[in-house]
Motif scaffolding. Sequence first.
Motif, short mmCIF file in Angstrom:
data_model
loop_
_atom_site.label_atom_id
_atom_site.label_comp_id
_atom_site.label_asym_id
_atom_site.label_seq_id
_atom_site.Cartn_x
_atom_site.Cartn_y
_atom_site.Cartn_z
N GLY A 102 -53.67 -23.71 12.41
CA GLY A 102 -54.82 -22.92 12.86
C GLY A 102 -54.52 -22.20 14.16
N LEU A 103 -53.83 -22.87 15.08
CA LEU A 103 -53.47 -22.25 16.35
C LEU A 103 -52.47 -21.12 16.15
N MET A 104 -51.54 -21.31 15.21
CA MET A 104 -50.55 -20.26 14.96
C MET A 104 -51.22 -19.02 14.40
N GLU A 105 -52.18 -19.20 13.51
CA GLU A 105 -52.90 -18.05 12.97
C GLU A 105 -53.66 -17.32 14.06
N ALA A 106 -54.34 -18.08 14.91
CA ALA A 106 -55.08 -17.48 16.01
C ALA A 106 -54.13 -16.78 16.97
N SER A 107 -52.98 -17.39 17.21
CA SER A 107 -51.99 -16.83 18.11
C SER A 107 -51.43 -15.51 17.56
N ARG A 108 -51.18 -15.48 16.26
CA ARG A 108 -50.66 -14.24 15.65
C ARG A 108 -51.66 -13.10 15.81
N ALA A 109 -52.93 -13.40 15.59
CA ALA A 109 -53.96 -12.38 15.74
C ALA A 109 -54.02 -11.90 17.18
N GLU A 110 -53.89 -12.85 18.11
CA GLU A 110 -53.92 -12.51 19.52
C GLU A 110 -52.71 -11.66 19.91
N GLU A 111 -51.55 -12.02 19.38
CA GLU A 111 -50.33 -11.29 19.69
C GLU A 111 -50.40 -9.85 19.23
N GLU A 112 -51.04 -9.61 18.11
CA GLU A 112 -51.16 -8.25 17.61
C GLU A 112 -52.04 -7.41 18.51
N ASP A 125 -52.82 -8.15 21.99
CA ASP A 125 -52.49 -8.15 23.41
C ASP A 125 -51.00 -7.97 23.66
N ASP A 126 -50.69 -7.71 24.89
CA ASP A 126 -49.32 -7.59 25.32
C ASP A 126 -48.72 -8.98 25.49
N LEU A 127 -47.55 -9.22 24.92
CA LEU A 127 -46.92 -10.54 24.97
C LEU A 127 -46.58 -10.98 26.39
N GLU A 128 -46.18 -10.05 27.21
CA GLU A 128 -45.83 -10.41 28.58
C GLU A 128 -47.07 -10.91 29.33
N LYS A 129 -48.20 -10.26 29.14
CA LYS A 129 -49.44 -10.71 29.78
C LYS A 129 -49.82 -12.10 29.29
N GLN A 130 -49.69 -12.34 27.99
CA GLN A 130 -50.01 -13.66 27.43
C GLN A 130 -49.10 -14.73 28.03
N PHE A 131 -47.82 -14.40 28.11
CA PHE A 131 -46.87 -15.35 28.66
C PHE A 131 -47.24 -15.73 30.09
N HIS A 132 -47.51 -14.74 30.93
CA HIS A 132 -47.84 -15.02 32.33
C HIS A 132 -49.16 -15.78 32.45
N PHE A 133 -50.12 -15.45 31.62
CA PHE A 133 -51.39 -16.16 31.62
C PHE A 133 -51.18 -17.65 31.31
N LEU A 175 -48.30 -19.34 31.35
CA LEU A 175 -47.40 -19.93 32.34
C LEU A 175 -48.18 -20.35 33.58
N ASN A 176 -49.04 -19.46 34.08
CA ASN A 176 -49.85 -19.79 35.25
C ASN A 176 -50.77 -20.97 34.96
N GLY A 177 -51.37 -20.97 33.78
CA GLY A 177 -52.26 -22.07 33.41
C GLY A 177 -51.51 -23.39 33.31
N LEU A 178 -50.34 -23.37 32.69
CA LEU A 178 -49.55 -24.58 32.55
C LEU A 178 -49.11 -25.10 33.91
N HIS A 179 -48.71 -24.19 34.77
CA HIS A 179 -48.29 -24.60 36.12
C HIS A 179 -49.46 -25.24 36.86
N ALA A 180 -50.64 -24.67 36.77
CA ALA A 180 -51.82 -25.21 37.44
C ALA A 180 -52.18 -26.59 36.88
N VAL A 181 -52.13 -26.74 35.57
CA VAL A 181 -52.45 -28.03 34.95
C VAL A 181 -51.42 -29.08 35.36
N LEU A 182 -50.14 -28.73 35.35
CA LEU A 182 -49.11 -29.68 35.75
C LEU A 182 -49.28 -30.11 37.21
#
Length: 155
Positions: free
Chosen positions: A104-114, A116-124, A126-133
């Motif tokens: 389900g997440l992969m399907e949602a991710s594919r739709a999102e990738e189509e 949005d810009d992949l670089e923006k998603q990555f940075h978003f 990455l920042n979230g993961l860094h904050a959570v860690l």
Amino acid sequence: MMQMSASYNQKNSLFNAMNRFIGAVNNMDQTVMVPSLLRDVPLDDSEDLKTAESSAANGTVAEPSAYLHQDANMYSSYILLKSIRNDMEWGVLQGDERRKDAAGLMEASRAEEEEDDLEKQFHFHLNGLHAVLSKLTQKANSLTSRYKEEIGCGN
């Protein structure tokens, strides 16, 4: 000056944040010799709990640290932190339920990738993961200190 900047950036890398978290959980795990002693010890972070409750009431997403308050005791946080560490070190177990969720997440991710810009998603993410860690690392260090206080051990 270049070396100072590179050193600062490396200090804030995701890899180092992961290592700090894993180190903090390993330290917690080595310090907490009797985890069952944590069962009746309430969490001291009442502010995070209020944030989670108010966010849930408003329908917004709470701070990641607020989700550590499911049972509101240190034992549940201890188990959760160890579980997250194990998932990071060994990978997430792929049971039937997790496979369905992942699909389900992969399907949602594919739709999102189509869309949005992949670089923006990555940075978003990455920042979230860094904050959570960072917050999880603080939680592990706090739990270790609280355990030492509870058993009467000095720092």
